[in-house]
Design a protein around this motif. Structure first.
Motif, mmCIF file in Angstrom:
data_model
loop_
_atom_site.group_PDB
_atom_site.id
_atom_site.type_symbol
_atom_site.label_atom_id
_atom_site.label_comp_id
_atom_site.label_asym_id
_atom_site.label_seq_id
_atom_site.Cartn_x
_atom_site.Cartn_y
_atom_site.Cartn_z
ATOM 1 N N ASP A 154 34.483 45.591 35.222
ATOM 2 C CA ASP A 154 35.197 44.329 35.592
ATOM 3 C C ASP A 154 35.471 44.053 36.765
ATOM 4 O O ASP A 154 35.633 42.920 37.477
ATOM 5 C CB ASP A 154 36.393 44.600 34.507
ATOM 6 C CG ASP A 154 37.316 43.316 34.843
ATOM 7 O OD1 ASP A 154 36.844 42.062 34.331
ATOM 8 O OD2 ASP A 154 38.612 43.308 35.260
ATOM 9 N N ALA A 155 35.829 45.159 37.490
ATOM 10 C CA ALA A 155 36.152 45.243 38.966
ATOM 11 C C ALA A 155 35.023 44.828 40.014
ATOM 12 O O ALA A 155 35.108 44.689 41.038
ATOM 13 C CB ALA A 155 36.719 46.436 39.455
ATOM 14 N N SER A 156 33.642 45.233 39.450
ATOM 15 C CA SER A 156 32.414 45.100 40.288
ATOM 16 C C SER A 156 31.710 43.538 40.615
ATOM 17 O O SER A 156 31.760 42.780 39.339
ATOM 18 C CB SER A 156 31.480 46.132 39.655
ATOM 19 O OG SER A 156 30.030 46.066 40.486
ATOM 20 N N ASP A 157 31.339 43.214 41.486
ATOM 21 C CA ASP A 157 30.610 42.151 41.731
ATOM 22 C C ASP A 157 29.013 42.216 41.667
ATOM 23 O O ASP A 157 28.392 41.076 41.870
ATOM 24 C CB ASP A 157 30.813 41.326 42.973
ATOM 25 C CG ASP A 157 32.491 40.820 42.741
ATOM 26 O OD1 ASP A 157 32.968 40.494 41.856
ATOM 27 O OD2 ASP A 157 33.089 41.168 43.800
ATOM 28 N N ASP A 158 28.592 43.548 41.504
ATOM 29 C CA ASP A 158 27.132 43.914 41.424
ATOM 30 C C ASP A 158 26.511 43.629 40.110
ATOM 31 O O ASP A 158 27.100 44.531 39.177
ATOM 32 C CB ASP A 158 27.009 45.366 42.115
ATOM 33 C CG ASP A 158 25.668 45.554 41.978
ATOM 34 O OD1 ASP A 158 24.668 44.683 41.821
ATOM 35 O OD2 ASP A 158 25.227 46.446 42.462
ATOM 36 N N VAL A 192 36.468 44.572 24.725
ATOM 37 C CA VAL A 192 35.991 43.558 26.034
ATOM 38 C C VAL A 192 36.918 42.336 25.673
ATOM 39 O O VAL A 192 36.742 41.520 26.771
ATOM 40 C CB VAL A 192 34.468 43.386 25.512
ATOM 41 C CG1 VAL A 192 34.248 42.659 24.409
ATOM 42 C CG2 VAL A 192 33.958 42.746 26.717
ATOM 43 N N LYS A 193 37.558 41.958 24.682
ATOM 44 C CA LYS A 193 38.326 41.062 24.525
ATOM 45 C C LYS A 193 39.543 40.766 25.610
ATOM 46 O O LYS A 193 40.187 39.884 25.840
ATOM 47 C CB LYS A 193 38.850 40.791 23.122
ATOM 48 C CG LYS A 193 37.922 40.719 22.138
ATOM 49 C CD LYS A 193 38.480 40.691 20.730
ATOM 50 C CE LYS A 193 37.404 40.673 19.620
ATOM 51 N NZ LYS A 193 37.920 41.124 18.424
ATOM 52 N N ARG A 194 40.052 42.242 26.185
ATOM 53 C CA ARG A 194 40.886 42.158 26.934
ATOM 54 C C ARG A 194 40.382 41.944 28.626
ATOM 55 O O ARG A 194 41.072 42.373 29.597
ATOM 56 C CB ARG A 194 41.604 43.496 27.059
ATOM 57 C CG ARG A 194 42.093 43.868 25.512
ATOM 58 C CD ARG A 194 43.306 42.927 24.975
ATOM 59 N NE ARG A 194 43.769 43.320 23.723
ATOM 60 C CZ ARG A 194 44.391 44.031 23.290
ATOM 61 N NH1 ARG A 194 45.111 44.877 24.390
ATOM 62 N NH2 ARG A 194 44.696 44.398 22.014
ATOM 63 N N TYR A 195 38.988 41.967 28.548
ATOM 64 C CA TYR A 195 38.306 41.652 29.879
ATOM 65 C C TYR A 195 37.665 40.314 30.114
ATOM 66 O O TYR A 195 36.464 40.173 29.781
ATOM 67 C CB TYR A 195 37.316 42.773 30.051
ATOM 68 C CG TYR A 195 37.798 44.220 30.336
ATOM 69 C CD1 TYR A 195 38.201 44.846 31.449
ATOM 70 C CD2 TYR A 195 38.258 44.892 28.905
ATOM 71 C CE1 TYR A 195 38.512 46.185 31.463
ATOM 72 C CE2 TYR A 195 38.563 46.133 28.962
ATOM 73 C CZ TYR A 195 38.934 46.758 30.116
ATOM 74 O OH TYR A 195 39.407 48.091 30.296
ATOM 75 N N PRO A 196 38.269 39.397 30.304
ATOM 76 C CA PRO A 196 38.052 37.992 30.536
ATOM 77 C C PRO A 196 36.715 37.661 31.255
ATOM 78 O O PRO A 196 35.961 36.766 31.148
ATOM 79 C CB PRO A 196 38.929 37.124 30.916
ATOM 80 C CG PRO A 196 39.880 37.990 31.406
ATOM 81 C CD PRO A 196 39.874 39.186 30.910
ATOM 82 N N ARG A 197 36.683 38.765 32.484
ATOM 83 C CA ARG A 197 35.374 38.499 33.408
ATOM 84 C C ARG A 197 34.050 39.108 32.813
ATOM 85 O O ARG A 197 33.152 38.985 33.547
ATOM 86 C CB ARG A 197 35.961 39.111 34.608
ATOM 87 C CG ARG A 197 36.864 38.575 35.599
ATOM 88 C CD ARG A 197 37.276 39.140 36.828
ATOM 89 N NE ARG A 197 36.252 38.987 37.637
ATOM 90 C CZ ARG A 197 35.501 39.869 38.283
ATOM 91 N NH1 ARG A 197 35.611 41.317 37.915
ATOM 92 N NH2 ARG A 197 34.642 39.594 39.277
ATOM 93 N N LEU A 198 34.115 39.957 31.888
ATOM 94 C CA LEU A 198 32.940 40.544 31.091
ATOM 95 C C LEU A 198 32.426 39.560 30.080
ATOM 96 O O LEU A 198 33.178 39.159 29.326
ATOM 97 C CB LEU A 198 33.249 41.687 30.862
ATOM 98 C CG LEU A 198 34.069 42.990 31.773
ATOM 99 C CD1 LEU A 198 34.179 44.345 31.135
ATOM 100 C CD2 LEU A 198 32.657 43.244 33.028
ATOM 101 N N ASP A 199 30.915 39.756 30.104
ATOM 102 C CA ASP A 199 30.516 39.088 29.017
ATOM 103 C C ASP A 199 30.035 39.834 27.933
ATOM 104 O O ASP A 199 29.374 40.851 28.092
ATOM 105 C CB ASP A 199 28.862 38.344 29.567
ATOM 106 C CG ASP A 199 28.165 37.780 28.692
ATOM 107 O OD1 ASP A 199 28.496 37.752 27.571
ATOM 108 O OD2 ASP A 199 27.003 37.475 28.961
#
Length: 457
Positions: A154-158, A192-199
């Motif tokens: 979640d913290a990564s942009d790579d 993963v439902k708690r991580y909105p940035r993750l697909d």
């Protein structure tokens, strides 16, 4: 003045077999008949079949670690450490305590129930990069690790880093591997439902095994049902496949596929404790060869059982058949071997061990399960009720039963908070860090240790 000493009974291992043996000895022997000593690194019995639920957060670690000191009848002396060698001729067990001190423990009767360790193969990078699922520490650590992968992704942009952190590989299509993959997949699916940035589509679980079927002991129908449940959840199952090599950020399968991943969980079977190799006695596929009475031939007062012993399975009526390394057999062998130790102590005849399997249960999490009690095939909620009912009834104390039932109810109602507890440190701990296989002595080293201690006294 002559001092009369009581016979010394030494039990090695606090798994299902060792604890059941000690409990029976405490109940059947008076304090004047014998002294009982237990060698174990931890003063608890681990309920191993529920470890996948600890890893997935359904149960707390404490709920499956049953204290050995809660019994009102408890009078066994515990040596906090691990047995690293046995001199059968001198009747001495060499113990390395938890403070790394080596002590010699003499005995008159010894019950060897050291259990098993994770079976590994000479696969490049395996012990350096894989996690096991054999101890309480490993289960708790894996939970932290899996949640940390979601945090870091979640913290990564790579995109490449995200892909590798959100793919998970479990090796082993037996009960441990199947339940581990099933329970942890449910954990990540909910988290993963708690991580909105993750697909959510990036999260992929792989379950692989070299065998042609999952859990062949269940039979073709139930094995196929379990496979359908896992595939419906999105777990990719590959059979006839194993690991060719493992690295810190990818795993190569034997079919040539390269999977980017930071999580490789190895549950491909077990082998007997290395302690058995220190005895210099006959073995059957690594397990100590014993009689149907669980005695070591040609060695008076030596008994062995559980995962570390090849106990003849008389119920099958087949020459060469040995009991499988299951909790069901270990618990009953523990009680039976205690009776045989008492019989030997009192000069009575010993009885052979005979037990027919009551069935198998596999908890896949949620309302999914497959079970085969007494040969009856069950699926879904009925199978789940049987699986959890069996595990709940097998827990040794009322406190443990209460904790587990409370955890199940709380998880069903409130779900999980997906909290990391801090086990994921800067330096990761892998399979080689939990097994301690280099702690054991060779038969020659055991003899030298025992003789050296004798010379000093």
């Amino acid at each position: 003045m002559n001092t009369v000493t009581r016979p010394r009974i030494l039990v090695v291992g606090a798994g299902f077999a060792g604890v059941e043996c000690v409990r029976r000895l405490e109940r059947q022997l008076t304090a004047q008949e014998a002294d009982i000593t237990l060698v174990t690194p931890f003063a608890y019995q681990l309920y191993l079949p529920l470890l996948p639920q600890v890893a997935s957060g359904v149960l707390t670690p404490q709920s499956v670690a049953v204290s050995l000191r809660r019994s009102s009848k408890y009078r066994t002396r515990i040596i906090p450490g691990g047995a690293i060698g046995v001199d059968l001729k001198a009747k001495v067990c060499v113990v390395r305590t938890i403070t790394d001190r080596i002590v010699n423990e003499p005995y008159d009767y010894i019950v060897l129930a050291p259990g098993s360790i994770t079976r590994t193969f000479d696969i490049p990078g395996l012990t350096d990069h894989a996690f096991g699922m054999k101890t309480l520490a490993e289960a708790a650590y894996i939970r932290d690790h899996v949640i940390s992968q979601l945090d870091l992704a979640d913290a990564s942009d790579d995109p490449a880093e995200r892909a590798s952190r959100l793919q998970f590989v479990v090796v082993g299509g037996g009960y441990a591997g199947t339940e581990t993959a099933a329970c942890l997949q449910r954990l990540t699916h909910a988290a993963v439902k708690r991580y909105p940035r993750l697909d959510p589509g990036l999260i992929k679980w792989h379950l692989i095994d070299i065998a042609p079927r999952l859990m062949p002991e269940l039979g073709e129908n139930l094995g196929r049902s379990a496979q359908e449940v896992l595939r419906r959840r999105g777990i990719e199952i590959s059979l006839g496949v194993s690991i060719a090599k493992a690295g810190p950020e990818e795993v190569t399968f034997t079919d040539g596929r390269v999977i980017p991943t930071r999580t490789l969980i190895w549950t491909a079977g077990v082998v007997a404790s290395p302690l058995i190799g220190t005895l210099g006695a006959e073995t059957v596929k690594g397990r100590l060869a014993v009689t149907a009475e669980m005695c070591l031939p040609d060695h008076d007062g030596v008994f062995a059982l559980g995962d570390a012993a090849a106990v003849p399975d008389l119920a099958k009526g087949q020459d060469g058949a040995v009991c499988p390394p299951t909790a069901q057999h270990a618990m009953r062998q523990g009680r039976h071997v205690a009776d045989n130790v008492i019989a030997a102590l009192r000069g009575q005849p010993r009885r052979p061990y005979v037990h027919k399997d009551l069935g198998l249960v596999v908890d896949l999490g949620g309302t999914d399960a497959v079970s085969k009690p007494l040969g009856v095939e069950l699926r879904g909620l009925p199978a789940q009720a049987v699986a959890r009912g069996y595990h709940w009834s097998a827990l040794r104390t009322g406190v443990a039963k209460t904790r587990v039932m409370t955890n199940w109810l709380l998880n069903a109602v409130a779900g999980d908070d997906f909290v990391r507890t801090g086990f994921q440190a800067r330096k990761p701990a892998k399979l080689k860090d939990f097994e301690y296989t280099d702690a054991y002595l060779s038969p020659e080293q055991v003899r030298a240790q025992v003789e050296g201690a004798g010379a000093r006294t």
